[in-house]
Design a protein around this motif. Structure first.
Motif, short mmCIF file in Angstrom:
data_model
loop_
_atom_site.label_atom_id
_atom_site.label_comp_id
_atom_site.label_asym_id
_atom_site.label_seq_id
_atom_site.Cartn_x
_atom_site.Cartn_y
_atom_site.Cartn_z
N VAL A 114 -21.21 60.00 38.00
CA VAL A 114 -20.15 59.00 38.04
C VAL A 114 -20.56 57.84 37.13
CG1 VAL A 114 -18.82 57.45 39.51
CG2 VAL A 114 -19.59 59.66 40.41
N ILE A 115 -19.68 57.49 36.21
CA ILE A 115 -19.94 56.38 35.28
C ILE A 115 -18.99 55.24 35.59
CG2 ILE A 115 -20.03 55.66 32.86
CD1 ILE A 115 -22.13 57.79 33.56
N LYS A 116 -19.57 54.07 35.83
CA LYS A 116 -18.81 52.84 36.10
C LYS A 116 -19.42 51.73 35.25
CE LYS A 116 -18.22 49.46 39.79
NZ LYS A 116 -18.67 49.14 41.15
N TYR A 117 -18.59 51.02 34.50
CA TYR A 117 -19.06 49.97 33.59
C TYR A 117 -20.10 50.51 32.61
CZ TYR A 117 -16.85 46.84 36.99
OH TYR A 117 -15.96 46.22 37.84
N GLU A 173 -13.50 53.67 28.07
CA GLU A 173 -12.75 54.91 28.27
C GLU A 173 -13.65 56.10 28.61
OE1 GLU A 173 -10.32 55.46 24.84
OE2 GLU A 173 -12.01 55.56 23.47
N GLY A 174 -14.96 55.98 28.46
CA GLY A 174 -15.90 57.02 28.86
C GLY A 174 -16.25 56.97 30.34
N ASP A 175 -15.83 55.91 31.03
CA ASP A 175 -16.08 55.79 32.47
C ASP A 175 -15.28 56.83 33.25
OD1 ASP A 175 -17.64 53.60 31.83
OD2 ASP A 175 -16.35 52.11 32.77
N SER A 176 -15.75 57.16 34.44
CA SER A 176 -15.04 58.13 35.27
C SER A 176 -14.32 57.47 36.44
CB SER A 176 -15.98 59.22 35.77
OG SER A 176 -17.14 58.68 36.34
N VAL A 177 -14.60 56.18 36.67
CA VAL A 177 -13.94 55.44 37.74
C VAL A 177 -13.53 54.05 37.25
CG1 VAL A 177 -15.13 56.63 39.63
CG2 VAL A 177 -16.12 54.54 38.70
N GLY A 178 -12.53 53.49 37.92
CA GLY A 178 -12.12 52.11 37.71
C GLY A 178 -12.26 51.38 39.03
N VAL A 179 -12.12 50.06 38.98
CA VAL A 179 -12.24 49.24 40.18
C VAL A 179 -10.89 48.62 40.50
CG1 VAL A 179 -13.37 47.23 41.20
CG2 VAL A 179 -14.67 48.74 39.70
#
Length: 93
Positions: free
Chosen positions: A63-66, A9-15
């Motif tokens: 940008v945070i991903k995974y 939930e701290g990520d800024s993007v999803g895939v």
């Protein structure tokens, strides 16, 4: 149906994990680490395997991903917009 996945939930993007995401479509996502559902309205067409902003991002944001820093925002990205090389750049060079 799950349209996109987010690691934490701290990520800024999803895939995006489905074909044919279109602007205006209501998308359902799954936050894996917390086993939570999330809903986002797509603001642009997004190809499968590409990133979707799950929160608004301004120029200079990380940008945070995974759970990992994947670059910085170079053009503001609204929640629900396609996040890719046109608005995110690596910090490596």
């Amino acid at each position: 149906m799950i349209h996109f996945v987010v690691h934490d939930e701290g990520d800024s993007v999803g895939v995006v994990v489905v074909e044919g995401v279109k602007s205006g479509q209501k998308l359902n996502g799954w936050i894996m680490d917390q086993d939570k559902d999330i809903a986002v309205d797509a603001k642009s067409d997004i190809p499968i395997g590409h990133k979707l902003a799950i929160k608004p991002l301004k120029s200079g944001d990380t940008v945070i991903k995974y759970g990992v820093d994947i670059g910085k925002v170079v053009k503001p990205i609204a929640k629900g917009e396609h996040a890719h090389v046109h608005n995110i750049k690596t910090k490596r060079w």
